[in-house]
Design a protein around this motif. Sequence first.
Motif, PDB file in Angstrom:
ATOM      1  N   ILE A  93       0.837  -1.206   0.000  1.00 25.78           N
ATOM      2  CA  ILE A  93       0.000   0.000   0.000  1.00 25.78           C
ATOM      3  C   ILE A  93       0.869   1.254   0.000  1.00 25.78           C
ATOM      4  CG2 ILE A  93      -1.593   1.363   1.426  1.00 25.78           C
ATOM      5  CD1 ILE A  93      -2.876  -1.387   2.201  1.00 25.78           C
ATOM      6  N   VAL A  94       1.885   1.276   0.854  1.00 24.51           N
ATOM      7  CA  VAL A  94       2.769   2.445   0.921  1.00 24.51           C
ATOM      8  C   VAL A  94       3.480   2.648  -0.412  1.00 24.51           C
ATOM      9  CG1 VAL A  94       4.857   3.394   2.004  1.00 24.51           C
ATOM     10  CG2 VAL A  94       3.082   2.358   3.422  1.00 24.51           C
ATOM     11  N   TYR A  95       3.988   1.567  -0.994  1.00 24.58           N
ATOM     12  CA  TYR A  95       4.698   1.693  -2.266  1.00 24.58           C
ATOM     13  C   TYR A  95       3.801   2.328  -3.330  1.00 24.58           C
ATOM     14  CZ  TYR A  95       6.908   0.735  -6.677  1.00 24.58           C
ATOM     15  OH  TYR A  95       7.445   0.891  -7.938  1.00 24.58           O
ATOM     16  N   PHE A  96       2.606   1.774  -3.524  1.00 20.58           N
ATOM     17  CA  PHE A  96       1.741   2.280  -4.589  1.00 20.58           C
ATOM     18  C   PHE A  96       1.204   3.670  -4.273  1.00 20.58           C
ATOM     19  CE2 PHE A  96       1.840  -2.184  -5.906  1.00 20.58           C
ATOM     20  CZ  PHE A  96       2.207  -1.991  -7.235  1.00 20.58           C
ATOM     21  N   ALA A  97       0.947   3.968  -3.024  1.00 22.02           N
ATOM     22  CA  ALA A  97       0.509   5.322  -2.657  1.00 22.02           C
ATOM     23  C   ALA A  97       1.612   6.333  -2.963  1.00 22.02           C
ATOM     24  CB  ALA A  97       0.129   5.378  -1.179  1.00 22.02           C
ATOM     25  N   MET A  98       2.849   5.985  -2.674  1.00 25.20           N
ATOM     26  CA  MET A  98       3.947   6.905  -2.945  1.00 25.20           C
ATOM     27  C   MET A  98       4.181   7.054  -4.452  1.00 25.20           C
ATOM     28  SD  MET A  98       4.500   8.010   0.002  1.00 25.20           S
ATOM     29  CE  MET A  98       5.789   9.146  -0.437  1.00 25.20           C
ATOM     30  N   GLN A  99       3.945   6.006  -5.229  1.00 25.23           N
ATOM     31  CA  GLN A  99       4.057   6.119  -6.688  1.00 25.23           C
ATOM     32  C   GLN A  99       2.985   7.062  -7.221  1.00 25.23           C
ATOM     33  OE1 GLN A  99       6.853   4.786  -8.154  1.00 25.23           O
ATOM     34  NE2 GLN A  99       7.119   4.424  -5.979  1.00 25.23           N
ATOM     35  N   PHE A 100       1.800   6.980  -6.646  1.00 26.79           N
ATOM     36  CA  PHE A 100       0.705   7.867  -7.010  1.00 26.79           C
ATOM     37  C   PHE A 100       1.103   9.322  -6.741  1.00 26.79           C
ATOM     38  CE2 PHE A 100      -3.588   9.669  -6.164  1.00 26.79           C
ATOM     39  CZ  PHE A 100      -4.173   9.362  -7.382  1.00 26.79           C
ATOM     40  N   ILE A 101       1.750   9.569  -5.616  1.00 24.71           N
ATOM     41  CA  ILE A 101       2.219  10.921  -5.284  1.00 24.71           C
ATOM     42  C   ILE A 101       3.277  11.380  -6.293  1.00 24.71           C
ATOM     43  CG2 ILE A 101       3.539  12.253  -3.576  1.00 24.71           C
ATOM     44  CD1 ILE A 101       1.983  10.600  -1.423  1.00 24.71           C
ATOM     45  N   LEU A 102       4.161  10.483  -6.692  1.00 24.27           N
ATOM     46  CA  LEU A 102       5.182  10.832  -7.687  1.00 24.27           C
ATOM     47  C   LEU A 102       4.555  11.229  -9.018  1.00 24.27           C
ATOM     48  CD1 LEU A 102       7.907   8.096  -7.072  1.00 24.27           C
ATOM     49  CD2 LEU A 102       7.961  10.498  -6.369  1.00 24.27           C
TER      50      LEU A 102
END
Length: 159
Positions: A110-119
Amino acid sequence: MSTNSLPATRWVPAGALGGLVGALAMAAFLVVWRYAIPGRIGYASEYFTRIATIATGGAHALPGGESPALGFLGHLFVGTLWGIGYAWLANTRAQLVTRPYISALGFGVIVYFAMQFILVFAGVYRTPAPAQLGVDLVAHCIFFGFPVAFIVARRLRTA
């Protein structure tokens, strides 16, 4: 043990500690990855520079080369916030405390994909190579998710 009655003075420090330890473990993994694999020299500094780029609103290089240092501090800050968020959820959902192995893996994804979304929204997203995607998921699930889940679970169980 029911965790839904704990005051914020118990779960916020647990989450902050878990997030900080997880962020440090993940950073250590990225630095080791930088030096252990030929051809990956610079990955950790690139990673932290990208974080600094987002934090400074797009200024790609700061005077004196402070970008990686600022990015590292941003990494610790964001990791701490994620840890507090996890602890908040664990305070209301006992399965996160009783099953930290599964929770850690799910949390890391979840953290990985959420941070990719922010990028993506910051305009600095780059599609990772398949091997890099694997490394990034290991970093987020194992080196970030596990410390957060286990520290929070231990702290909330002893409450």
